[in-house]
Design a protein around this motif. Structure first.
Motif, short mmCIF file in Angstrom:
data_model
loop_
_atom_site.label_atom_id
_atom_site.label_comp_id
_atom_site.label_asym_id
_atom_site.label_seq_id
_atom_site.Cartn_x
_atom_site.Cartn_y
_atom_site.Cartn_z
N ALA A 636 0.96 -1.04 0.01
CA ALA A 636 -0.06 0.12 -0.07
C ALA A 636 0.65 1.09 -0.07
O ALA A 636 0.59 2.13 -0.71
CB ALA A 636 -0.95 0.10 1.17
N ASP A 637 1.89 1.29 0.96
CA ASP A 637 2.88 2.42 0.72
C ASP A 637 3.64 2.56 -0.52
O ASP A 637 3.59 3.69 -1.01
CB ASP A 637 3.94 2.22 1.90
CG ASP A 637 4.78 3.49 2.14
OD1 ASP A 637 4.28 4.37 2.22
OD2 ASP A 637 5.97 3.12 1.89
N MET A 638 4.04 1.67 -1.12
CA MET A 638 4.55 1.71 -2.51
C MET A 638 3.42 1.99 -3.34
O MET A 638 3.86 3.11 -4.35
CB MET A 638 5.06 0.41 -2.96
CG MET A 638 6.52 -0.17 -2.33
SD MET A 638 7.10 -1.50 -3.17
CE MET A 638 6.01 -2.77 -2.85
N THR A 639 2.31 1.73 -3.42
CA THR A 639 1.40 2.21 -4.41
C THR A 639 1.02 3.77 -4.17
O THR A 639 1.01 4.48 -5.27
CB THR A 639 -0.09 1.45 -3.94
OG1 THR A 639 0.16 0.36 -4.38
CG2 THR A 639 -1.14 1.99 -5.12
N LYS A 640 1.09 4.19 -3.06
CA LYS A 640 0.78 5.60 -2.74
C LYS A 640 2.09 6.46 -3.24
O LYS A 640 2.09 7.43 -3.74
CB LYS A 640 0.60 5.90 -1.11
CG LYS A 640 -0.46 5.73 -0.65
CD LYS A 640 -0.66 5.54 0.93
CE LYS A 640 -2.00 5.05 1.42
NZ LYS A 640 -2.04 5.29 3.05
N LYS A 641 3.32 5.83 -3.26
CA LYS A 641 4.50 6.41 -3.67
C LYS A 641 4.74 6.39 -5.19
O LYS A 641 5.73 6.85 -5.67
CB LYS A 641 5.66 5.96 -2.88
CG LYS A 641 5.58 6.43 -1.38
CD LYS A 641 6.97 5.73 -0.66
CE LYS A 641 6.60 6.09 0.82
NZ LYS A 641 7.98 5.52 1.65
N GLN A 642 3.92 5.57 -5.62
CA GLN A 642 3.71 5.21 -7.02
C GLN A 642 5.10 4.34 -7.52
O GLN A 642 5.78 4.81 -8.48
CB GLN A 642 3.52 6.63 -7.96
CG GLN A 642 2.18 7.02 -8.04
CD GLN A 642 1.85 8.14 -9.15
OE1 GLN A 642 2.93 8.88 -9.55
NE2 GLN A 642 0.77 8.09 -9.30
N THR A 643 5.68 3.67 -6.70
CA THR A 643 6.61 2.63 -7.05
C THR A 643 6.30 1.31 -6.83
O THR A 643 5.09 1.03 -6.11
CB THR A 643 7.98 3.09 -6.04
OG1 THR A 643 7.26 2.69 -4.77
CG2 THR A 643 8.38 4.72 -6.25
N VAL A 644 7.04 0.28 -7.44
CA VAL A 644 6.67 -0.94 -7.39
C VAL A 644 7.95 -1.69 -7.25
O VAL A 644 9.19 -1.64 -7.64
CB VAL A 644 6.09 -1.55 -8.69
CG1 VAL A 644 4.95 -0.94 -9.03
CG2 VAL A 644 7.03 -1.44 -9.98
N ASP A 645 7.95 -2.89 -6.45
CA ASP A 645 9.04 -3.74 -6.38
C ASP A 645 8.84 -5.01 -7.25
O ASP A 645 7.79 -4.68 -8.04
CB ASP A 645 9.31 -4.22 -4.82
CG ASP A 645 8.14 -5.21 -4.47
OD1 ASP A 645 7.05 -5.27 -4.99
OD2 ASP A 645 8.17 -5.47 -3.23
#
Length: 1039
Positions: A636-645
């Protein structure tokens, strides 16, 4: 009550009247055995008389105090006594001791008969007359189970006497030999058991642990008169035998010196297969998928699939030119797809014979996967519309491990095809003790297997096994009809074992007399099955000799006319033998409808939505593990920051394809969670057993379904299954993930024979994706390398051919290759290559070397900007415009990047760069870290090769020209004799016109893929990193 109390006396008298002596002719007939006799529980009577008497008197006092079987027996006996008109009135007295003894004897006799019946049901197949050659008919008493009544003296096993043969016995509910009768004489019981279990059919089914299924089989074979055929059915069978045998005769006459792996000696297989198809069609089946080895394949193509005879015959023409469609394959490996009307049921039936290499059983899981896919796309969850038939050779069925692997998929939820009919063409007799028998080539059975039967592997899944003498066509047809009915009734596997022989040896060029002289002397004397059956029907008046000869002449004429037409064929088209067509996907000529691939980026709102679902639990009152809660919060945090692993990029690739109606299926060991606990596509409720949730199936209301399934611990079988699944439709993304990359070793046959060469041999496109975790991380030799050198060695692009760069070069190069090999270094590129796999206008296998440590590497992340929709400038156009400086990734739009260029300080002043390092995969991050520590960002540029094969000649040329004064280095973490260097080096030389060398930096050659010592691993890593950034190391050296 008085009658009940004196029932033993009546039974004793009744027994005496039944035990009248008779002159008995016992059952001396050919028999066989395949093992030592098994002991039979409670078969012999001993000191159980008092027990029997106590049971009876206990029943007198209280019928409910004994087992219901005893209650039933005593009540029936009482009814007979009551109905006997000769029975005098009973005084109310307690029976004498002698009467009690007679009662116990009667009870024991009945129990002995029940034991005898069960013995035939369990072991009757050991003495069945299955050998069409009759070789094993003599001197087999030592192999005959002692509890089968093959001679008069064996009655003693049950404490029965010759005088008991005409005694009437109550039949148990576990047999149907009585038909409408409830009692039979012992003589008739034995006769009927022999007729059922010891003639031309041998049944193995009593190991099945389902009573209903055992009863079903007993009823099908034991009921008197069940194997009756109408005149029309017999005539149809004869006509099918004529076609089967005359087809082989025709080929033998026309091409006597050609290999064709004919069916002589087992011609009955053709009517057998047609019967299975007929019965299945009658029960609602619309699509049958077949797999088989080469023996009899041409006959099956001609007389079962109904391929045009002239297309088969022209395959024998040595002057026939091959169309430019690939290498092709020999005629007895080819497949076929055909839709027709079943003449028996007058219903549509689709038949597909899957192409198969010489690896006899390799096709088994492929057929099962294709069958599963066809069932899935039809919504046929119960297998009522689509089924599979697998034909096996006896030696391969017993010897090939993939048979076992395939059987173990048969009842797994995500792999079951709801039952398969297995037909074994058994060239040898079933017993392992005879030394003059056939197997694959020349090995005798004693050396070929440890089990009594070649079919014993099927017992592990409770599949009934029906052995049948292939020289008895009516027995074969009946068994096949029952087998088809079994599969469509219980949705379980079943085996039909056709015990036959090879009239001509392993192939038509083989001389079998070298190794099996006695057997082939008998075979040369053997009357063909067609003549035997025709004589039988003529004798009984079903057909006349004239009708029989007319049937032969009719088919001979068909063959001759087709042979004449075959001479007009000038070009051989492999596409006419396609086993899995994709209507509408290609144009009418089988070519792609375009040679372009759309951009693979997707809208930002779609990425956000998928990320939100991936980080949530769609079901209410669903408690997940606390550790998993942290993972979801991280998403969820990555989605908010618009990044992906890596895991989230994969999630978004899959989810976006599901939105577009593309079915996604991911299979392999631990894929639901991920080997490295990174995926978690299946959530498990921590408080409710077996309650799971797959968030990927909750993205959109009208999305395509997502299937993710942990497989059995099998690579060969499961990869073959997924390959077959991918054959069924181009509109699906089918992926198989190895637990570790090197685990594909045990699936090498599927990779070599089907994936690498499938299109070249059989014009069969396939978009299967292999995810192979790869990377040298100090985990030892077995969990490090996915062996990229093997895949690259089998790639078909020419290292010495300088390509012509056109605007569609990227897509054309993909179309010409046999598979695509990539090693992505960013989650965004992984996202794009998965989407490109489906958006291409054709299908190629995709091999992805996936990371391990990069799954959680802080630098191995991508932004939404690298994945969203946008303007796309093709790499070919990039090269054609001759950019002075390579643009950054974002300026290319969002598509898969075959090469990722340096975008740091070195790219701003390329003329000052002293070394250009090419690499692929995880080692890039090691190189970047080392370059930073040495402060060489302006002097050393690093370019990542993301698509290794087909080799991106155009982009490599651009990179080399951008840095004219730089040394070119290839750096890899694998050993020099492994990895990528042997593949890329000659291609670099070609594109550079051998004007500049490409130096190697990496580990030295070695036998093992990696070291098992952590310190040694780190030392070798530091050594080659030091070399990579030692700018003087190659001075003065020649290439």
């Amino acid at each position: 009550m008085s009658q009940l109390r004196l029932l033993p006396s009546w039974l004793g008298a009744r027994a005496s009247r039944l035990l009248a002596p008779h002159d008995v002719q016992m059952f001396n007939r050919p028999s066989r055995s395949s093992g030592p006799p098994a002991t039979f529980p409670s078969g012999k009577r001993g000191g159980s008389s008092s027990y029997m008497e106590e049971m009876y008197f206990a029943w007198l006092e209280n019928p409910q105090s004994v087992h219901k079987s005893w209650d039933s027996f005593f009540r029936k006996a009482n009814e007979e006594a009551t109905c006997d008109p000769a029975q005098p009135p009973f005084p109310e007295t307690r029976p004498a001791v002698s009467s009690r003894t007679e009662t116990s004897k009667l009870v024991e006799d009945h129990l002995a008969v029940q034991s005898l019946i069960r013995a035939y049901q369990i072991r009757g197949h050991h003495v069945a007359q299955l050998d069409p050659l009759g070789i094993l008919d003599a001197d087999l008493d030592s192999f005959v189970p002692s509890d089968l009544i093959t001679t008069i003296d064996k009655l003693a096993f049950y404490d029965l006497r010759e005088a008991d043969l005409d005694k009437e016995f109550q039949l148990p509910t576990t047999t149907f030999i009585g038909g409408s009768e409830h009692t039979l004489s012992l003589r008739e019981i034995i006769r009927r058991l022999e007729s059922t279990y010891c003639q031309h059919i041998g049944l193995e089914f009593m190991f099945i642990n389902d009573v209903e299924q055992c009863q079903w089989i007993r009823k099908k074979f034991e009921t008197p008169g069940v194997m009756q055929f109408s005149s029309e059915e017999k005539r149809t069978l004869l006509a099918r035998l004529v076609r089967s045998m005359r087809f082989e005769d025709f080929l033998a006459r026309k091409w006597s010196s050609e290999k064709r792996f004919g069916l002589e000696g087992c011609e009955v297989m053709i009517p057998a297969l047609k019967t299975i198809i007929d019965k299945s069609s009658e029960m609602g089946i619309e699509n049958v998928i077949l797999g088989m080895p080469h023996r009899g394949r041409l006959n099956v193509l001609a007389n079962v699939i109904r391929k045009d005879l002239e297309q088969i015959f022209c395959q024998f023409d040595p002057k026939l030119e091959a169309a430019d469609e690939g290498s092709g394959d020999v005629k007895y490996h080819l497949g076929m797809y055909h839709e027709r009307i079943n003449r028996v049921t007058n219903r549509n039936i689709t038949l597909s014979l899957v192409a198969n290499p010489s690896h006899l059983e390799a096709v088994d899981p492929v057929v099962q996967g294709k069958t599963k896919a066809e069932q899935f796309y039809r919504g046929d969850a119960q297998g009522k519309k689509v089924m599979s038939i697998l034909v096996h050779g006896d030696a391969a069925f017993a010897g090939q491990g993939v048979v076992y692997e395939t059987f173990h998929l048969s009842d797994l939820p995500s792999y079951t095809t709801n039952g398969t009919v297995h037909v074994v063409v058994n060239n040898q007799r079933l017993c392992p003790f005879f030394l003059l028998l056939q197997i694959g080539f020349t090995t005798d059975p004693r050396m070929a297997r440890s089990s009594p039967y070649p079919t014993d592997v099927a017992r592990v899944v409770n599949a009934p096994i029906f052995h049948v003498n292939a020289d008895d066509p009516e027995a074969v047809i009946y068994v096949c009809s029952v087998a088809a009915e079994w599969r469509n009734t219980f949705n379980k596997d079943v085996v039909v074992d056709l015990v036959c022989y090879r009239r001509r040896g392993h192939n038509e060029m083989d001389e079998p007399m070298f190794t099996q002289p006695l057997m082939y002397k008998q075979i040369h004397r053997q009357v063909p099955v067609l003549k035997k059956y025709a004589d039988k029907l003529i004798t009984e008046g079903t057909v006349t000799l004239q009708e029989f000869e007319e049937e032969i002449a009719k088919y001979d004429r068909i063959c001759e006319e087709a042979y004449g037409r075959s001479k007009d064929k000038k070009i051989l088209h492999i596409k006419h033998w396609l086993d899995s067509p994709w209507p509408g996907f290609f144009n009418v000529d089988g070519e792609p409808k375009s040679m372009t691939c759309p951009a693979t980026g997707i809208p930002e709102d779609v990425l956000t939505h998928i990320g939100e679902v991936a980080s949530s639990v769609p079901l209410e009152d669903f408690k997940i593990h606390t550790g998993l809660s942290r993972i979801l919060r991280g998403r969820a945090d990555m989605t908010k920051k618009q990044t992906v692993d890596w895991a989230l990029a994969e999630y978004m690739a899959f989810g976006s394809l599901l939105k577009e109606g593309i079915h996604v299926r991911l299979s392999g060991q631990d894929v639901e969670r991920g080997t490295f606990s990174h995926r978690h596509h299946v959530l498990h409720d921590q408080e409710v057993d077996r309650r799971t949730c797959v968030p990927m199936n909750h993205l959109w209301p009208d999305q395509a379904p997502y299937t993710v399934c942990n497989s059995s611990l099998s690579e060969y079988g499961v990869l073959g299954f997924e390959l077959g699944y991918a054959m069924a439709s181009p509109n699906a993304l089918v992926l198989w993930e190895a637990q570790f990359g090197d685990f594909h070793n045990t699936a090498q046959c599927i990779i070599d024979q089907f994936i690498s060469t499938g299109q070249a041999k059989w014009v069969r496109h396939n978009g299967i994706v292999l995810l192979l975790p790869h990377g040298m991380e100090g985990m030892g030799p077995e969990h490090s390398s996915a062996r990229p050198e093997r895949f690259l060695q089998m790639s078909n692009d020419d290292s010495d051919a300088y390509p012509v760069f056109t605007e569609d070069f990227e897509v054309s190069q993909l179309y010409d290759c046999n598979w695509i090999v990539v090693n992505c270094s960013t989650p965004a590129n992984y996202f794009h290559v998965l989407r490109r796999q489906v958006l291409l206008p054709f299908r190629k296998p995709l091999i992805i070397f996936t990371p391990k440590s990069l799954l959680r590497h802080p630098e191995a992340k991508s932004s939404f900007d690298q994945m969203v929709s946008g303007s796309h400038l093709s790499p070919a156009k990039v090269w054609l415009k001759r950019y002075p400086v390579q643009p950054q990734i974002q300026s290319w739009g969002t598509s898969f990047q075959r090469v990722i260029s340096e975008d740091g300080p070195a790219a701003q002043a390329p003329e000052q760069v002293r070394r250009l390092i090419f690499c692929t995969g995880k080692v890039y991050y090691d190189l970047v870290k080392e370059r930073s520590s040495q402060g060489l960002e302006e002097q050393v540029a690093i370019t990542r090769l993301e698509q290794i094969s087909p080799f991106p000649f155009d982009l490599i040329k651009t990179e080399a020209e951008k840095y004219p004064g730089a040394e070119l280095v290839w750096c890899q973490e694998e050993h020099k004799n492994m990895g990528y260097y042997d593949y890329i080096s000659p291609r670099f030389m070609t594109i550079l016109s051998r004007a500049r060398p490409i130096w190697y930096v990496g580990r030295d050659p070695a036998a093992a893929p990696a070291t098992g010592n952590r310190n040694t691993h780190l030392v070798s890593l530091k050594k080659f990193l030091d070399t990579a950034f030692n700018l003087q190391v190659f001075e003065g050296k020649t290439f």
